[in-house]
Design a protein around this motif. Structure first.
Motif, PDB file in Angstrom:
ATOM      1  N   GLY A 130     -24.212  12.288  11.840  1.00 29.00           N
ATOM      2  CA  GLY A 130     -25.310  11.341  11.993  1.00 29.00           C
ATOM      3  C   GLY A 130     -25.521  10.347  10.883  1.00 29.00           C
ATOM      4  N   LEU A 131     -24.597  10.269   9.914  1.00 29.45           N
ATOM      5  CA  LEU A 131     -24.756   9.331   8.809  1.00 29.45           C
ATOM      6  C   LEU A 131     -23.701   8.235   8.884  1.00 29.45           C
ATOM      7  CD1 LEU A 131     -25.490  11.716   5.802  1.00 29.45           C
ATOM      8  CD2 LEU A 131     -27.123  10.441   7.180  1.00 29.45           C
ATOM      9  N   ASP A 132     -24.139   7.001   8.825  1.00 26.61           N
ATOM     10  CA  ASP A 132     -23.223   5.867   8.878  1.00 26.61           C
ATOM     11  C   ASP A 132     -22.651   5.609   7.483  1.00 26.61           C
ATOM     12  OD1 ASP A 132     -21.794   3.662   9.638  1.00 26.61           O
ATOM     13  OD2 ASP A 132     -23.521   2.299   9.631  1.00 26.61           O
ATOM     14  N   VAL A 133     -21.804   6.529   7.056  1.00 27.27           N
ATOM     15  CA  VAL A 133     -21.213   6.457   5.719  1.00 27.27           C
ATOM     16  C   VAL A 133     -19.704   6.657   5.842  1.00 27.27           C
ATOM     17  CG1 VAL A 133     -21.069   7.506   3.431  1.00 27.27           C
ATOM     18  CG2 VAL A 133     -23.284   7.325   4.581  1.00 27.27           C
ATOM     19  N   ARG A 134     -18.965   5.722   5.280  1.00 24.90           N
ATOM     20  CA  ARG A 134     -17.504   5.836   5.241  1.00 24.90           C
ATOM     21  C   ARG A 134     -17.035   5.313   3.891  1.00 24.90           C
ATOM     22  NH1 ARG A 134     -13.231   3.865   9.909  1.00 24.90           N
ATOM     23  NH2 ARG A 134     -11.302   4.298   8.749  1.00 24.90           N
ATOM     24  N   VAL A 135     -16.438   6.193   3.098  1.00 26.99           N
ATOM     25  CA  VAL A 135     -15.937   5.820   1.778  1.00 26.99           C
ATOM     26  C   VAL A 135     -14.484   6.276   1.678  1.00 26.99           C
ATOM     27  CG1 VAL A 135     -16.181   6.069  -0.715  1.00 26.99           C
ATOM     28  CG2 VAL A 135     -18.219   6.033   0.737  1.00 26.99           C
ATOM     29  N   GLU A 136     -13.588   5.313   1.672  1.00 26.25           N
ATOM     30  CA  GLU A 136     -12.165   5.602   1.536  1.00 26.25           C
ATOM     31  C   GLU A 136     -11.572   4.669   0.486  1.00 26.25           C
ATOM     32  OE1 GLU A 136     -10.469   6.836   5.783  1.00 26.25           O
ATOM     33  OE2 GLU A 136     -11.665   5.014   5.892  1.00 26.25           O
ATOM     34  N   GLY A 137     -10.424   5.003   0.015  1.00 26.11           N
ATOM     35  CA  GLY A 137      -9.758   4.154  -0.974  1.00 26.11           C
ATOM     36  C   GLY A 137      -8.262   4.140  -0.743  1.00 26.11           C
ATOM     37  N   TRP A 138      -7.600   3.246  -1.436  1.00 26.69           N
ATOM     38  CA  TRP A 138      -6.147   3.155  -1.315  1.00 26.69           C
ATOM     39  C   TRP A 138      -5.496   3.309  -2.680  1.00 26.69           C
ATOM     40  CZ3 TRP A 138      -4.701  -0.510  -4.646  1.00 26.69           C
ATOM     41  CH2 TRP A 138      -5.532  -1.622  -4.857  1.00 26.69           C
ATOM     42  N   THR A 139      -4.236   3.695  -2.646  1.00 24.00           N
ATOM     43  CA  THR A 139      -3.370   3.646  -3.824  1.00 24.00           C
ATOM     44  C   THR A 139      -2.194   2.773  -3.433  1.00 24.00           C
ATOM     45  OG1 THR A 139      -3.992   5.882  -4.507  1.00 24.00           O
ATOM     46  CG2 THR A 139      -1.960   4.985  -5.435  1.00 24.00           C
ATOM     47  N   GLY A 140      -1.879   1.769  -4.260  1.00 26.61           N
ATOM     48  CA  GLY A 140      -0.806   0.848  -3.907  1.00 26.61           C
ATOM     49  C   GLY A 140      -0.064   0.340  -5.124  1.00 26.61           C
ATOM     50  N   VAL A 141       0.942  -0.482  -4.858  1.00 30.77           N
ATOM     51  CA  VAL A 141       1.801  -1.024  -5.922  1.00 30.77           C
ATOM     52  C   VAL A 141       1.496  -2.506  -6.104  1.00 30.77           C
ATOM     53  CG1 VAL A 141       4.172  -1.352  -6.737  1.00 30.77           C
ATOM     54  CG2 VAL A 141       3.602   0.620  -5.294  1.00 30.77           C
TER      55      VAL A 141
ATOM     56  N   ASP B  91       0.856  -1.183   0.000  1.00 29.22           N
ATOM     57  CA  ASP B  91       0.000   0.000   0.000  1.00 29.22           C
ATOM     58  C   ASP B  91       0.899   1.243   0.000  1.00 29.22           C
ATOM     59  OD1 ASP B  91      -2.270   1.496   0.163  1.00 29.22           O
ATOM     60  OD2 ASP B  91      -3.081   0.454   1.902  1.00 29.22           O
ATOM     61  N   LEU B  92       0.373   2.351  -0.511  1.00 30.14           N
ATOM     62  CA  LEU B  92       1.117   3.618  -0.472  1.00 30.14           C
ATOM     63  C   LEU B  92       0.402   4.633   0.417  1.00 30.14           C
ATOM     64  CD1 LEU B  92       2.104   3.990  -4.246  1.00 30.14           C
ATOM     65  CD2 LEU B  92       3.634   3.443  -2.337  1.00 30.14           C
ATOM     66  N   VAL B  93      -0.811   5.014  -0.008  1.00 29.97           N
ATOM     67  CA  VAL B  93      -1.571   6.005   0.747  1.00 29.97           C
ATOM     68  C   VAL B  93      -3.060   5.668   0.716  1.00 29.97           C
ATOM     69  CG1 VAL B  93       0.066   7.893   0.273  1.00 29.97           C
ATOM     70  CG2 VAL B  93      -1.887   7.536  -1.259  1.00 29.97           C
TER      71      VAL B  93
END
Length: 328
Positions: A248-259, A126-128
């Motif tokens: 108040g919102l059950d929302v989590r959207v994240e992503g990764w950049t990797g090699v 993983d990078l970031v």
């Protein structure tokens, strides 16, 4: 020369040859990389993935004393680059700078894609991590998240949002946000996030989700109101922007950049890459660049990253099915 002398002479020569071969093999193994390394990027030059790749290439080049070239292979939501990576020789000289939408989401939108990201590739490191910021333009007529949601509930035609295209992270973030809020919002897909941002700024659509690297400057421009960030915690680069969960919102959207690399890469080359990339990630130049863009550097191993790639793919597949999100 006696038979005994001949035998001892031959034995010595054979021993020297074997020793030479052993040293040669050891030298060859230790020489990686002994020629230029190519980093395939699934998106155009100048975007966040490209910027990360070029910062990594610079760091690896300085560390290795070897050329590291960035090659942009665009098309089919990243599948063009992913397929090229799969076809490459597993010798460590062709690698891919991959992101969550390419490995976890794009395969779901491309019916002819038959590769398995957990079996047909090598996850190196993983990078970031990145998150998205909800940027409301003038058409939204909202200075808080509650105002945006209330307006959408009051008038089903009032609120629209743009994305970089169907199946992009910001498209899915919008769909999940709309469902969590219980408010109808029209999705308008664009060919890239830049035109979506431009239309939100001009009042043609209500809002966009933008990665932190773009959102930092846009939020400070006075042309947008940053209403929320999709990460689990506030981002140090934009500490005044509250998370969706805080509101108040059950929302989590994240992503990764990797090699990633092709399947079947030798363990010793994967280890060299893992260690070298960790050193680059720990340099002031890499840290300062990533942090200035709002990216969170993630220390990890090849084993942990392999597991994450699989979990991310399974998560999005289930999420899209459970939420009945259209990808066509």
């Amino acid at each position: 020369m006696s038979t005994r002398r001949k035998f001892l002479s031959s034995l010595s020569a054979a021993a020297l040859a074997l020793c030479s071969l052993g040293l040669g093999a050891s030298h060859a193994q230790a020489a990686y990389p002994e020629k230029p390394v190519t980093l395939l990027v699934p998106y155009s030059a100048g975007g966040p993935t490209d910027l990360i790749a070029r910062q990594l290439a610079q760091g690896l080049g300085e560390l290795w004393g070897q050329s590291v070239v960035v090659e942009n292979r665009t098309g089919a939501s990243g599948i063009v680059a992913l397929s090229a990576l799969n076809r490459a020789a597993p010798d460590g000289y062709t690698l891919g700078i991959m992101v969550t939408p390419v490995t976890a989401i794009a395969p779901l939108t491309q019916k002819d894609f038959r590769l398995d990201v957990t079996k047909d590739f090598t996850a190196i490191t993983d990078l970031v991590d990145y998150a998205l910021v909800l940027l409301a333009g003038p058409q939204a007529q909202a200075s808080t998240l509650k105002e945006l949601i209330d307006r959408a509930k009051a008038d089903p035609q009032a609120i629209s949002y743009g994305s970089s295209g169907i199946g992009g992270t910001n498209h899915l973030a919008g769909e999940i946000f709309s469902r969590a809020a219980g408010a109808p919002m029209l999705h308008v897909p664009y060919k890239g996030n830049a035109p979506a941002i431009s239309d939100a700024m001009g009042g043609q659509i209500s809002f966009v989700f933008a990665q932190t690297d773009a959102a930092i400057g846009l939020a400070d421009s006075g042309k947008f109101t940053a209403l929320a960030i999709t990460s689990g915690e506030r981002n140090p680069a934009v500490p005044n922007i509250p998370t969706l969960a805080e509101q108040g919102l059950d929302v989590r959207v994240e992503g990764w950049t990797g090699v990633m690399g092709p399947a079947g890469m030798p363990a010793e080359i994967v280890k060299t890459l893992e260690d070298s990339i960790a050193k680059v990630k720990d340099t002031p130049a890499f840290k300062e660049k990533m942090e200035s863009l709002g990216f969170v550097i993630t220390p990890t191993s090849s084993e942990a990253f392999t597991q994450r790639v699989q979990e991310e793919r399974d998560f999005w597949k289930k999420k899209i099915e459970d939420e009945n999100i259209p990808l066509q």
